[in-house]
Structures are given as C-alpha cells and as structure tokens.
Design a protein around this motif. Sequence first.
Motif, PDB file in Angstrom:
ATOM      1  N   GLN A 138      -0.214  12.657 -11.780  1.00  0.00           N
ATOM      2  CA  GLN A 138       0.834  11.667 -12.017  1.00  0.00           C
ATOM      3  C   GLN A 138       2.192  12.357 -11.924  1.00  0.00           C
ATOM      4  O   GLN A 138       2.426  13.389 -12.555  1.00  0.00           O
ATOM      5  N   CYS A 186       7.263   6.408  -9.891  1.00  0.00           N
ATOM      6  CA  CYS A 186       6.050   7.070 -10.368  1.00  0.00           C
ATOM      7  C   CYS A 186       4.954   7.031  -9.296  1.00  0.00           C
ATOM      8  O   CYS A 186       4.716   5.987  -8.672  1.00  0.00           O
ATOM      9  N   ILE A 188       0.845   7.918  -8.654  1.00  0.00           N
ATOM     10  CA  ILE A 188      -0.440   8.196  -9.294  1.00  0.00           C
ATOM     11  C   ILE A 188      -1.494   8.385  -8.206  1.00  0.00           C
ATOM     12  O   ILE A 188      -1.631   7.530  -7.315  1.00  0.00           O
ATOM     13  N   ASN A 260      -1.136  11.009 -18.275  1.00  0.00           N
ATOM     14  CA  ASN A 260       0.189  10.436 -18.534  1.00  0.00           C
ATOM     15  C   ASN A 260       0.923  11.247 -19.600  1.00  0.00           C
ATOM     16  O   ASN A 260       2.140  11.492 -19.503  1.00  0.00           O
TER      17      ASN A 260
END
Length: 286
Positions: A138, A186, A188, A260
Amino acid sequence: GDGVEWPANRFVKQRRVRFVVTLRTVIIVFLVCVDSTLQEHKIPVNEPFWMQNLFFVINHLLFPLAIVVASRVTVLEFVHRRALVFQTQEEVQKSQVLNQALIHSLVPSFLAVELAQRSPLDWHLGAKDIFKDCSILQMDLVGFTSLSSQIEVEDLVMFLNSLFTSIDSAAARLGNVWKVDTIGDCYIGVVGGPDPCVDHATRAVVLACCIIDTVKRIGESIDIPLRCRIGVHSGTVTAAFLGTLMPRYFIFGDDVNYTNFLEASCEPNKVHISTETAEFLDPEFD
C-alpha cells in the motif's frame, strides 16, 4: 463464417428488397390465377387472333419471366440477409473482445472468463476468494491534500496519471502483481495471490523501491518535492465483489488492515515492512 467481408456499398436496402419480393409474389399469384383460368376455359377457334397471341404471351413468356425474376430476387434477398448476419457476427465479436478487455482490467485474469458470461449485477453473488502466501503493498503520497491546493486540477490529473501509469509499467515488468485499486493518491496491490509465486515478498519490496524512485523523479520534473509512504506485509487476503453498481473486486482481512497500519506509520520515502515479509527476503535486503 467464411471470412467474407461485406462493405457498406454492397448492402441492399431492406425496403427495396421487401418491395421487390412483394411485387414478385403479386405477379406470381396473378399469373397462376390467369394460367388456371386458361386451363379451365379453352380458347375457342373463333376467338380474335390478338387474344390468342395475348394468352400465348402470358402463358409462355410472362409466366417464365416472372419465375426467373422471382428466383433472382430470392437470391438477392438471401445475399442481403447473409451480409447482415456477417455484419452482426462481426459486431458481436468486437463487442465481446471489448467486454473481455474491460473485465481483464478490473479483475484478475482467472476471473475474467467466468465473469464475461455473467451480468455485473450478479458478480457480488459469487463466493469469496481466499489467497494465501501473498504480499500486500500500500502506497500513499505525503501531503497530498496540501499538494492538491497548490496546483491546477488539470496538472493534478496529469501528475496522478503519470504516477500510476509508471507504477503499472513497473508492476508489469516484475510480473505476478495484481493492482487491486487506486483511491485518490493511494495505490493498493497484491503480489502473488491470484498469480502465485514463491518470491512474492521480494517482488513487493522491489516494486516499492521502484515506486519511491518514480515519485522522486516525477517530483523533480514538476519542481515539487514529492514524498510517499509504503507499507508491505505478507499473509492472507480475502477478496470479494462489492455492490451492483460498478462492482469492485476488493481485499479484506487482518493482514490488509496491518498493511494499512504499516503504511500510515512509515517514514517518508521509506518502505515499512513487517516481520513476516522480512522472513521471506534474501539477506541482500538487510
């Protein structure tokens, strides 16, 4: 089909074909009726000569001619409908290719073939998938909210597009990387999982280092100091579709939450890895 292409100028308009076919049917019915009448009522000898010639022309010229015209029109209609079938098949094939390409861009390849046969409204009804022995990555930009207020929206979109395109390129070169989602700034991703590999942790860390270099390079090109935080953890993830409107194949689980946490507690331009990930790495990463 047999690979025959039918350009637009070879198509016969449907109205014209239907008109000719209808006219053919009317002529045939009329001549059949006339012929039946002639067969039932023999022409007397004292009939005028012109009437005998008329009946002769109708029986031996017009009726065969009508049959020939009807046959040609039938062939014409067949060719027209055959061309329409070829065109429809080609359009369906193009649509299927586009749909499969779109689905491949949204989900791992092992799901794409199955999902192509189902409506997106039913995707969330499928069973959840569990992937073991994978690494989760992440990435998040530092100070993205402040950055968004410093540059124009068009420049921000171009910057993010350049960033994620570069990450996609690096992931494709490494292989075995599943891009789960991008939410704002972000990123992922999962290495291994649907596309298993024994060195998933190593690939994840290498990708993380590539992302840091990419962020620095893009920041230098736009004269803005960009920094990012990256968390990498190895474990198990559960994946499932959410919702019916624009369904997304997302990941869940304690290992996802821990990744996270690693990213949120990471120092700028660093890669924060877990103990589980470190156990998979070669000594060269120490």
